[in-house]
Design a protein around this motif. Structure first.
Motif, PDB file in Angstrom:
ATOM      1  N   THR A 720       0.820  -1.221   0.000  1.00 32.91           N
ATOM      2  CA  THR A 720       0.000   0.000   0.000  1.00 32.91           C
ATOM      3  C   THR A 720       0.851   1.268   0.000  1.00 32.91           C
ATOM      4  O   THR A 720       0.324   2.368   0.161  1.00 32.91           O
ATOM      5  CB  THR A 720      -0.927   0.016   1.228  1.00 32.91           C
ATOM      6  N   ASP A 721       2.154   1.114  -0.170  1.00 28.69           N
ATOM      7  CA  ASP A 721       3.082   2.248  -0.177  1.00 28.69           C
ATOM      8  C   ASP A 721       3.102   3.013   1.135  1.00 28.69           C
ATOM      9  O   ASP A 721       3.461   4.194   1.167  1.00 28.69           O
ATOM     10  CB  ASP A 721       2.774   3.208  -1.321  1.00 28.69           C
ATOM     11  N   LYS A 722       2.750   2.364   2.222  1.00 26.03           N
ATOM     12  CA  LYS A 722       2.896   3.013   3.524  1.00 26.03           C
ATOM     13  C   LYS A 722       4.368   3.163   3.881  1.00 26.03           C
ATOM     14  O   LYS A 722       4.755   4.065   4.630  1.00 26.03           O
ATOM     15  CB  LYS A 722       2.201   2.178   4.599  1.00 26.03           C
ATOM     16  N   PHE A 723       5.176   2.253   3.352  1.00 23.77           N
ATOM     17  CA  PHE A 723       6.604   2.273   3.638  1.00 23.77           C
ATOM     18  C   PHE A 723       7.367   2.051   2.345  1.00 23.77           C
ATOM     19  O   PHE A 723       6.998   1.198   1.538  1.00 23.77           O
ATOM     20  CB  PHE A 723       6.971   1.182   4.643  1.00 23.77           C
ATOM     21  N   ARG A 724       8.459   2.805   2.154  1.00 21.15           N
ATOM     22  CA  ARG A 724       9.333   2.624   0.997  1.00 21.15           C
ATOM     23  C   ARG A 724      10.781   2.816   1.424  1.00 21.15           C
ATOM     24  O   ARG A 724      11.084   3.705   2.225  1.00 21.15           O
ATOM     25  CB  ARG A 724       9.008   3.638  -0.114  1.00 21.15           C
ATOM     26  N   LEU A 725      11.660   2.011   0.874  1.00 23.00           N
ATOM     27  CA  LEU A 725      13.099   2.158   1.067  1.00 23.00           C
ATOM     28  C   LEU A 725      13.748   2.073  -0.307  1.00 23.00           C
ATOM     29  O   LEU A 725      13.594   1.070  -1.006  1.00 23.00           O
ATOM     30  CB  LEU A 725      13.633   1.053   1.986  1.00 23.00           C
ATOM     31  N   LEU A 726      14.458   3.124  -0.688  1.00 22.60           N
ATOM     32  CA  LEU A 726      14.991   3.222  -2.039  1.00 22.60           C
ATOM     33  C   LEU A 726      16.496   3.455  -1.990  1.00 22.60           C
ATOM     34  O   LEU A 726      16.988   4.319  -1.255  1.00 22.60           O
ATOM     35  CB  LEU A 726      14.328   4.392  -2.782  1.00 22.60           C
ATOM     36  N   PHE A 727      17.230   2.672  -2.769  1.00 26.88           N
ATOM     37  CA  PHE A 727      18.676   2.831  -2.903  1.00 26.88           C
ATOM     38  C   PHE A 727      18.976   3.361  -4.308  1.00 26.88           C
ATOM     39  O   PHE A 727      18.367   2.926  -5.287  1.00 26.88           O
ATOM     40  CB  PHE A 727      19.383   1.489  -2.682  1.00 26.88           C
ATOM     41  N   GLN A 728      19.932   4.278  -4.393  1.00 24.58           N
ATOM     42  CA  GLN A 728      20.240   4.935  -5.672  1.00 24.58           C
ATOM     43  C   GLN A 728      21.738   4.914  -5.958  1.00 24.58           C
ATOM     44  O   GLN A 728      22.551   5.026  -5.037  1.00 24.58           O
ATOM     45  CB  GLN A 728      19.773   6.391  -5.660  1.00 24.58           C
ATOM     46  N   VAL A 729      22.058   4.788  -7.228  1.00 27.26           N
ATOM     47  CA  VAL A 729      23.408   5.047  -7.717  1.00 27.26           C
ATOM     48  C   VAL A 729      23.281   6.149  -8.758  1.00 27.26           C
ATOM     49  O   VAL A 729      22.633   5.966  -9.790  1.00 27.26           O
ATOM     50  CB  VAL A 729      24.057   3.793  -8.346  1.00 27.26           C
ATOM     51  N   LYS A 730      23.892   7.276  -8.499  1.00 25.77           N
ATOM     52  CA  LYS A 730      23.837   8.417  -9.406  1.00 25.77           C
ATOM     53  C   LYS A 730      25.095   8.437 -10.262  1.00 25.77           C
ATOM     54  O   LYS A 730      26.201   8.236  -9.769  1.00 25.77           O
ATOM     55  CB  LYS A 730      23.732   9.717  -8.608  1.00 25.77           C
TER      56      LYS A 730
END
Length: 770
Positions: A720-730
């Motif tokens: 339900t998108d109550k929680f999100r954890l996102l990792f990024q490489v720029k």
């Protein structure tokens, strides 16, 4: 170039990936721009398809595919999930948009289709207008602030003079923020990024204040150390920032026919940006104290004054939408204040030396803007639909600018670099203070209508009458003239007025229900100006005449596979007369840019925007643009001196021939407690000139090389998108590039501005909804 596009595209498609990967209604570069929901709301299986995107580009809510204008729509989530915080980040998602970074934040500028305005004049305005929730931001610097709680950004390409008025000769950036939800809820988000230790915290909460009143409060804080090191300050990092602010929005429906929207915001910024690295070796003794001379790979400066900008802005607006029968009356009133202080090291050295002067600038500036707009809008589905309106604005700006030099001599002239203050040196301290300002007043009447001749054929026409008044003043008191400091001048006052008629005409034809062709002619207008800056002299007090544009555009908008795929193409040709531009000039021995009517320019090209959502959890978006923007006929100055005349056919600055982006996202729904997301975003642009100069050697030395960028993302989210954890490489491949290259450094060297995205770095963001 083809190889770079292929690599970026292959990396992107291989991972089904864009920068956005969390919400079903968000794509890599395009927002599903339906009315915003609360952040804690779960997205539905039947979320809007690309063909259902709603925009307000013509001052009414319409499907993007029904609007006869070339528009790119970017979601706020797409920019945020890409790691961006402002419009500088949007340039990697919109192929026709380019961003000119400058030594201080107040002098940065946007370019669309190769056309934009770069000026240090306090009495010049941009050719791309920025509008936030219906309010025009009169000063360009304020528009480059943090993009917080943004629903979507609509990038309208080409002149938009009919509905948006002056200073839209190249286009409009229309920013729409998120609306409050009906239920209590919100989110908290925190992030960390490497390469300078950046911390970000932001959040929003929806608070119902009754059955008919909703509110939303948003706050943010971010702190970044910077990507450049300054040896003179103990090798500490510079080109970072500290930003914080708050925004409040109340929407009330006191009657079924009346909606009131009250918005207030406050923002504070403290940037030690942007120190310019010396990228080429000086031809004199200063080379011994200038470190890391390696072109766009330089990451070190040696400056005793930290170039910086502090800003504070706040504002409030009230919008009333009143339905009277079948008509809607809209009123928008606003007041904004924007204060800015720039501090600039103009010698790029750690101290003053014999023969090499110190030049330091401090320039506090205050401004305020008052606007009023009223519109009458008919229903869209009738034989003749229309928008009629009136607009008024008053924008006042005042600046006090101080320049301090340190100049020293010695006899005999030293053969080694000798600091001022060394025994045997004689030191003087030239100094001057200038106070100058401007007041823009603008009034306009406008109207645009559509005649629906048949279900498939529509005629479009519009007209706008504009009257402008610009008043300026200037006075400089010089204690001692010196490098970069002319003798005292003034007091000087100037005034100019101008009337203008802008318009638009064209037609739309539905070839089939899923494919619409349009062709339009539009007249753009940019108001008169003065070149009011610190070193103003009597020879520079002339009026900079208004800039006008004649633009022809044809496009085809296609909606396929039940709205899952949109492919929009456009071709255009635009000719600009009395083009307002900055031209390099030497004033009091220092390189400056003089704001003038450069003459006639033109731009032509083609664009393609793509958005494909084949299934619920996969979306692909991208675009490509070809731009040929160049000088047609440069204007010879009234003094007849032709050394600064740029040859016909010379490409304009910040106008790469080719630019493109490609992204996709994929969400794996496991049926368990968490879903998985992966992604990538690729962008490419060909080489572009940074400094529009008459000297071909200078243009060559200030040309930014072609480059491509690829970003990767991976994350987890609950269903339900109550929680999100996102990792990024720029910047996955660690591609180094400059965002600006300028002549005028010590000993004939060139100064480079290195953006943060010119290095690979990593980030992690966590978001909790409630």
């Amino acid at each position: 170039m083809i190889k770079a596009i292929w690599l970026a595209g292959a990396a992107t498609l291989a991972l089904w990936a864009p920068a956005a990967a969390a919400q079903d209604t968000t794509t890599a570069g395009v927002a599903a721009a339906a009315p915003a929901q609360a952040d804690d709301a779960a997205t539905s299986d039947d979320a809007d398809q690309p063909g259902d995107i709603i925009v307000t580009a013509q001052k009414r809510s319409e499907r993007l595919q029904d609007v006869p204008v070339a528009i790119s729509v970017i979601s706020g989530d797409a920019i945020a999930l890409k790691g961006g915080v402002n419009l500088e980040s949007a340039q990697y998602l919109v192929p026709t948009l380019n961003f000119r970074k400058s030594g201080t934040a107040i002098n940065q500028s946007l370019f669309l289709r190769g056309v934009g305005t770069s000026t240090f004049s306090i009495a010049g305005e941009p050719s791309i207008s920025t509008v936030v929730d219906g309010v025009v931001y009169s000063r360009a610097g304020e528009a480059f602030s943090d993009l917080i709680d943004i629903d979507r950004i609509e990038v309208l390409r080409g002149p938009q003079g009919t509905l948006f008025g002056k200073n839209t000769s190249a286009g409009v950036i229309n920013i729409v923020t998120k609306r409050p939800g009906s239920d209590f809820g919100g989110f908290v988000e925190g992030g960390y990024y490497t390469n300078g230790n950046e911390y970000r915290v932001r959040g929003a909460v929806d608070v119902p204040l009754g059955e008919l009143v909703k509110s939303r409060i948003t706050g943010f804080y971010s702190n970044y150390d910077g990507n450049i090191r300054n040896i003179a300050k103990g090798n500490t990092r510079v080109n970072g920032y500290e930003h914080y602010g708050v925004r409040g929005l109340i929407v009330a429906d006191p009657t079924p026919n009346l909606t009131l929207t009250l918005i207030a915001d406050y923002r504070k910024s403290d940037d030690d940006c942007c120190a310019e690295v010396i990228g080429t070796r000086p031809t004199n003794l200063t080379a011994t104290v200038l470190p890391d001379i390696a072109g766009d790979k330089s990451r070190t400066v040696n400056q005793d004054l930290v170039t910086s900008t502090t800003e504070k802005s706040w504002g409030t607006s009230l919008q009333a939408d009143w339905t009277l029968g079948t008509q809607t009356v809209t009123y928008i009133g606003s007041y904004r204040e924007y204060d800015n202080t720039e501090v600039r090291d103009g010698d790029w050295l750690p101290q003053a030396y014999v023969g090499f002067n110190q030049l330091h600038d401090v320039g506090p500036q205050v401004s305020n803007t008052f606007t009023q707009e009223i519109r009458l809008t008919s229903p869209a589905q009738q034989f003749f639909s229309y928008v009629l309106g009136a607009y008024y604005s008053r924008a006042y700006t005042e600046r006090t600018f101080t320049r301090n030099d340190v100049v020293c001599t010695a006899a005999p002239t030293p053969t080694v670099l000798t600091p001022c203050g060394t025994p045997g040196t004689v030191t003087t301290r030239p100094s001057g203070v200038a106070n100058f300002g401007s007041t823009f007043k603008n009034f306009a009447l406008f109207g645009q209508g559509t005649v629906n001749l048949t279900d498939s054929l529509r005629l479009i026409g519009g007209i706008r009458y504009t009257t402008d008044q610009l008043d300026v003043f200037h006075q400089r008191v010089t204690t001692l003239a010196g490098p970069g400091i002319n003798p005292s001048f003034g007091p000087f006052t100037g005034k100019t007025t101008n009337d203008n008629w802008s318009g638009k005409g064209g037609f739309q034809y539905d070839i089939v229900p899923q494919s619409t062709f349009y062709a339009t002619y539009a007249r753009g207008y940019k108001g008169p100006a003065f070149n009011v800056f610190y070193n103003l002299t009597a020879t520079g007090t002339n009026v900079v005449e208004p800039e006008t544009a004649d633009s022809y555009e044809a496009g085809l908008k296609n909606t396929l596979f039940d709205g899952k795929l949109t492919i929009n193409v456009a071709a255009y040709y635009a000719k600009y007369n009395n083009f307002q531009a900055n031209n390099p000039d030497i004033v009091a021995g220092v390189l400056v840019t003089r704001f003038t009517n450069a003459g006639r320019i033109s731009t032509r090209g083609g664009e393609l925007d793509l958005l494909f959502r084949p299934v619920r959890d996969v979306s692909i978006s991208g675009g490509v643009a070809y731009t040929d923007a160049h000088i047609d006929q440069f204007k010879v100055p009234t003094n007849g001196v032709t050394t600064g005349v740029i040859a016909s056919g010379t490409p304009l600055a910040y106008a790469p021939k080719w630019k493109g982006s490609l992204g996709a996202d994929y969400r794996l729904r496991t049926g368990g407690p968490v879903d998985f997301t992966i992604g990538a975003q690729g962008s490419y642009q060909s080489k572009q000139i940074s400094q529009l100069d008459a000297n071909p050697a200078v243009r060559a030395a200030t040309t930014i090389k072609a480059y491509g960028l690829v970003d990767l993302t991976a994350g987890i989210a609950d269903p339900t998108d109550k929680f999100r954890l996102l990792f990024q490489v720029k910047n996955l491949f660690d591609t180094s590039f400059a965002s600006a290259i300028t002549s005028g450094g010590p000993g004939g060297s060139y100064r480079y501005l290195i953006p943060r995205d010119a290095d690979r770095y990593y980030g992690v963001t966590a978001r909790i909804g409630f």
